[in-house]
Each structure stands twice: as C-alpha cells, then as structure tokens.
Enzyme design. Structure first.
Site, PDB file in Angstrom:
ATOM      1  CE  LYS A  32      -1.227   1.937   3.320  1.00 23.60           C
ATOM      2  NZ  LYS A  32      -0.025   3.041   3.872  1.00 23.60           N
TER       3      LYS A  32
ATOM      4  CG  ASP B  78      -3.288   1.558   6.916  1.00 29.03           C
ATOM      5  OD1 ASP B  78      -3.440   2.838   6.835  1.00 29.03           O
ATOM      6  OD2 ASP B  78      -1.800   1.811   7.189  1.00 29.03           O
TER       7      ASP B  78
END
Length: 276
Positions: A13, A129
């Site tokens: 990410k 997240d």
C-alpha cells in the site's frame, strides 16, 4: 462451507498523499490520503487444517511475529476460522509505511470470504489500514481510515520503492507531529500520465514526512537519491520509512532501481508499477 486450498496476494500500500486534518477527542487522527497499490507484495496460501497455524518464510521473514501479534493470524481468528494453516511468504519489510501486516490480514479475509464463503464482519477493528487494504484499489481514504472511496483516472505509475532498513513505530511519528489540523487534499483530477500526476502531487503533502525525517534522517537521504536518479516526484509513504519515486517510464524506473542498488546494496529497493 466449502474449504479448499487457496492463494492470496497482499500488495504493498502506497500513500501518494497523507494529509492530517484533525484529531478526535479519543486521540485518533483524521486523515485524507490518496492510496494506490503496487504490483509487488506478500504471498499467502491458506489450506484446511486442524487448528490455526502460521508459517512465515521469504526474504523479509526475519522478525515477523508468528503468534497473535501477527495480523494475518488475528484476521482469521476474528473471522471465526480456527481450522486453517496459513503460509506467509514475506517480501515487504515490516513497520515500513506500506501496510505490510494490514495487507496480509486483508488478503486472508478476502480469501476466506471469496474462497470459503466466510463472513468477515467489521474489519476496521483490526487496524486503520484494513478497510483500504480490503479494497486493494486506488482509493481516497479519510476519517480515521474507515471511509474509503474508489478513485478513477489514475494511470499506472512507474515507480521505485526504497527503504533504508529503518523500522519506525507509527505512534512515535504521530507523537512528533506538530501541525495536527492541516488542510485536506485538493480535488483529485484525472491524470493523463505519470508527469501530470507528479505535478499535482507537488502541491499535496505527507504531513508525517517531516517528523519521520527527524526520527530517521536517512529518509531524507532516500528522497534525495530518488530525485538524483531522475524521479519526477519523491515522497515518503505512510509513516515511513519507505519512500517512493515516480518515473516517466518503466525503463527509467528500472535504470534508477539498478543504480540505487549499486549505491546502497543493503537497502530494500524495488521497481514496481503503482495503481496498475
């Protein structure tokens, strides 16, 4: 419930931007972030077993917890699956600002949902997240991470990721943050190419970059080295220490990665494509 052996991919990410826009009464920070995912990441395999187990291998396996501190294990347990053997091949460094553990957990949950028909429930309880990593696509992430909105118009971005081998605890970076009420991102346009994206990024921020550099000055070295290799833009991802450089082409990115590996053979340096 059908249980079969399944594979899952946990991509890195990357926060192209990370604006800290406030802080709630409970201490959690409000964020506004444009998130993309790389074409490199960790590999997982899940198979039916008696009991819940985790095996970790791969080039970045050292130091990865094998107990319930590991988010992949916690994700399976949170989904109520206690009869699965998880094999995790680690390619992403830990505590690196690229969502390694969260992406692993999200990959486990996606595999259980899509392959075994398991209801995964509220993933935000596993970390800020998790929602964006569950989406695993170009997204605008806001709130404390629980609001995810798909973003279109981002072309594939040739890039190089660089991590100097410094693990930075996220709480320490937030604790060093001076300005906690920054402005949100500008409206996100549709980009024609990597150059136009890099130009837009120059007016945006990662508010965690300055405090992270204070903690680990080598992050600044990473950024300078990427720019010296011709990066259109260079910035830290998340709370660090991984930095990314955007390049005009994959061949430019490949040349830059090769040059950086010669300069810093002990650093984690990977050519990739973001948002592909």
């Amino acid at each position: 419930m059908k249980t079969v052996e399944i594979s899952a991919f946990a991509p890195a990410k990357i926060n192209l931007t990370l604006h800290v826009t406030g802080r709630r009464a409970d201490g959690y920070h409000l964020l506004d972030s444009l998130v993309v995912f790389a074409d490199i990441g960790d590999e997982l395999r899940l198979r039916p077993a008696r009991g819940l187990t985790l095996q970790v291998s791969g080039p970045m396996a050292d130091g990865v917890p094998r107990d319930d501190r590991n988010l992949a294990l916690r994700a399976a347990r949170a989904a109520g699956v206690l009869d699965v053997a998880i094999s995790l091949k680690k390619h992403l460094p830990a505590a690196a600002g690229i969502g390694g553990g969260s992406s692993d957990a999200a990959a486990v949950l996606r595999a259980l949902k899509e392959g075994w028909g398991v209801s995964v429930g509220d993933v935000a309880a596993l970390g800020a997240d998790l929602p964006v990593c569950m989406a695993a696509r170009t997204t605008r992430m806001s709130g404390v991470g629980e609001i995810v909105t798909q973003v279109n118009g981002i072309p594939p971005l040739p890039a190089v990721l660089v991590n100097p081998g410094t693990a930075i605890p996220t709480p320490a970076v937030f604790a060093a943050l001076q300005e906690q009420d920054g402005t949100p991102m500008d409206a996100i346009p549709a980009f024609a190419d990597a150059e136009s994206c890099a130009c837009w990024l120059s007016a945006q921020r990662n508010d965690l970059e300055p405090p992270a550099i204070e903690i680990a000055p080598e992050i600044g070295d990473c950024l300078e080295m990427l720019l010296a290799q011709g990066a259109l833009s260079a910035r830290m991802s998340g709370s660090g220490a991984t930095c990314f450089g955007l390049f005009a082409s994959q061949s430019d990115a490949a040349c830059a990665a090769d040059a950086l590996k010669l300069q810093q053979p002990n650093w984690w340096i990977q050519q990739t494509v973001l948002g592909a």
